[in-house]
Scaffold this motif. Structure first.
Motif, PDB file in Angstrom:
ATOM      1  N   ASN A 323       0.829  -1.210   0.000  1.00  0.00           N
ATOM      2  CA  ASN A 323       0.000   0.000   0.000  1.00  0.00           C
ATOM      3  C   ASN A 323       0.864   1.261   0.000  1.00  0.00           C
ATOM      4  OD1 ASN A 323      -2.370  -1.421  -0.025  1.00  0.00           O
ATOM      5  ND2 ASN A 323      -2.647  -1.371   2.201  1.00  0.00           N
ATOM      6  N   ASP A 327       1.474   4.182  -2.881  1.00  0.00           N
ATOM      7  CA  ASP A 327       1.462   5.621  -2.616  1.00  0.00           C
ATOM      8  C   ASP A 327       2.696   6.291  -3.203  1.00  0.00           C
ATOM      9  OD1 ASP A 327      -0.937   5.445  -1.268  1.00  0.00           O
ATOM     10  OD2 ASP A 327      -0.014   5.338   0.728  1.00  0.00           O
ATOM     11  N   ARG A 330       2.237   6.700  -6.958  1.00  0.00           N
ATOM     12  CA  ARG A 330       1.320   7.797  -7.291  1.00  0.00           C
ATOM     13  C   ARG A 330       1.972   9.162  -7.062  1.00  0.00           C
ATOM     14  NH1 ARG A 330      -3.041   4.039  -5.564  1.00  0.00           N
ATOM     15  NH2 ARG A 330      -2.470   4.417  -3.386  1.00  0.00           N
ATOM     16  N   GLU A 331       2.742   9.292  -5.961  1.00  0.00           N
ATOM     17  CA  GLU A 331       3.430  10.559  -5.693  1.00  0.00           C
ATOM     18  C   GLU A 331       4.512  10.818  -6.736  1.00  0.00           C
ATOM     19  OE1 GLU A 331       2.735  12.892  -3.212  1.00  0.00           O
ATOM     20  OE2 GLU A 331       0.924  11.657  -3.101  1.00  0.00           O
TER      21      GLU A 331
END
Length: 430
Positions: A323, A327, A330-331
């Motif tokens: 997870n 993240d 995506r960042e």
């Protein structure tokens, strides 16, 4: 006083008879054999009186009356229905805006003269009796049956979810149902006599006209046209033609496929989009590569790619969980998008690898953008306790390249960056 009079009837004998009666009284007479001709005449003609038969080709008498009453410049024009089906049709004269209803029969000329006298005396609209000659004719069972069947069909047509338009092979509108009016955002009265093809964007004018001219006759039409934009919607057409006496009439069924097309486009976009990061996926890269190589070969302009690999991403997943790893991806995409230009395209190649396609960019320009990305990632505060860096490889497209050779050079350059200590940009020339 002499009047300007228009007589609309498809029977040449009736036209001649009524015209001669009126001309003998000193009136100026023009004639029309169908409703469409009448509409065209009224475009530049202001008659005092219009005689209208109900059963006329192309645009029938009822629709013609409604059209006349929709035009403010014809407010003072008297509309007289002159028909042989007066006792069978059961038309509400008030709804049509007619001033009188004369039955065709043995005393027709006398009734015409009576109506003209009342018009001259300005008393026609003062009398309750609007019907003349009904006592001379009797309802015919066959005609009543046909008219009832016509009304039955009208109810069905009015409640169709698809638009239905009756028009000439040249595209002139003769009839529309409520669904077609809604699609075109214009009332039937305003549509009559206009060219349907002009409602489409200019590049579809010829295509829609060809559909009408090549419409199969009589039998059921199964084939739909390609989707066409119409008033901020997308529609398809099913077109067929029928013989109406000596005339050919086309019927166009308009099917709104906006939602279907939007769903298709959405699914098409999803098939090219990475679900996790929202950027293009590897399948999309194949399409963009083909387009860009064609541009290069035609205009001799360079393009480059940057392959990006997140350093030690496996350690992030293993120590902090997938997870958190998601993240980070995506960042990272946010940072990439901030550093590239609007003309550039970002793709997720797979796992923690990304590719940027840079149109009209040589190797030096690609190096500058790659270094900008490397520096931005190094200084960005990711939601992890450890620092995040990337290794980048730059490759310039060559005319003998395919996807595999171009990406292979960029991949070898990334490997060189990692071998040299990561968090750097490398370039491999062919």
């Amino acid at each position: 006083m002499a009047k300007q009079i228009l007589v609309v009837d498809d029977n040449p004998v009736v036209l001649k008879l009524v015209s001669e009666v009126l001309k003998k009284k000193g009136h100026s007479v023009r004639t029309a054999e169908d409703g469409l001709i009448a509409i065209n005449i009224l475009d530049g003609y202001l008659p005092d009186i219009i005689f209208v038969d109900l059963l006329i080709p192309k645009i029938n008498g009822e629709m013609l009356c409604k059209f006349i009453r929709s035009k403010p410049y014809l407010d003072n024009t008297y509309v007289i229905i002159f028909s042989g089906i007066v006792t069978e049709v059961g038309v509400d004269l008030h709804s049509l805006g007619a001033d009188a209803f004369i039955a065709k029969g043995k005393n027709s000329t006398d009734h015409i003269q009576t109506v003209l006298e009342k018009i001259e005396n300005k008393t026609l609209r003062q009398f309750e009796t609007m019907n003349y000659g009904f006592e001379d004719v009797f309802p015919r069972d066959a005609t009543v049956g046909l008219l009832n069947y016509k009304k039955h069909l009208e109810v069905i047509i009015d409640n169709l979810s698809d638009g239905l338009i009756e028009l000439t092979p040249e595209g002139i509108i003769l009839f529309t149902n409520p669904a077609a009016e809604a699609l075109l955002s214009i009332s039937q009265k305003q549509l009559l006599g206009r060219n349907f093809c002009t409602f489409f964007q200019k590049e579809y004018h010829k295509y829609s006209l060809e559909l009408l001219k090549n419409a199969p006759q009589g039998h059921r039409q199964m084939n739909e046209s390609k989707p066409m934009p119409l008033k901020e919607r997308f529609v398809t057409l099913k077109v067929f033609s029928i013989k109406d006496g000596p005339h050919t009439i086309c019927i166009a069924l308009i099917h709104d496929v906006t939602e279907h097309k939007q769903l298709h486009e959405k699914l098409k976009l999803l098939s090219k989009t990475d679900l996790l990061t929202g950027v293009y996926n590897r399948r999309a890269f194949d399409e963009f590569f083909v387009k860009e190589t064609n541009i290069v070969r035609r205009y001799k302009e360079p393009f480059s790619i940057i392959l990006i690999d997140i350093d030690k991403f496996k350690d992030i997943n293993d120590s902090l969980g997938h997870n958190i790893g998601d993240d980070v991806l995506r960042e990272a995409v946010k940072v990439f998008n901030l550093q590239i230009r609007q003309v550039d395209f970002l793709f997720r190649w797979g796992g923690d690898e990304f590719v940027i396609l840079l149109p009209k960019t040589d190797i030096e320009g690609a190096q500058i953008i790659a270094e900008r990305i490397r520096s931005a990632i190094e200084t960005y505060k990711f939601p992890v306790p450890t620092s995040v860096t990337v290794s980048l490889g730059v490759s310039l497209f060559q005319l003998n390249d395919d996807i595999h050779t171009l990406v292979k050079r960029a991949d070898d350059a990334v490997y060189q960056s990692k071998t040299d200590g990561r968090n750097r940009v490398s370039v491999l020339l062919p």
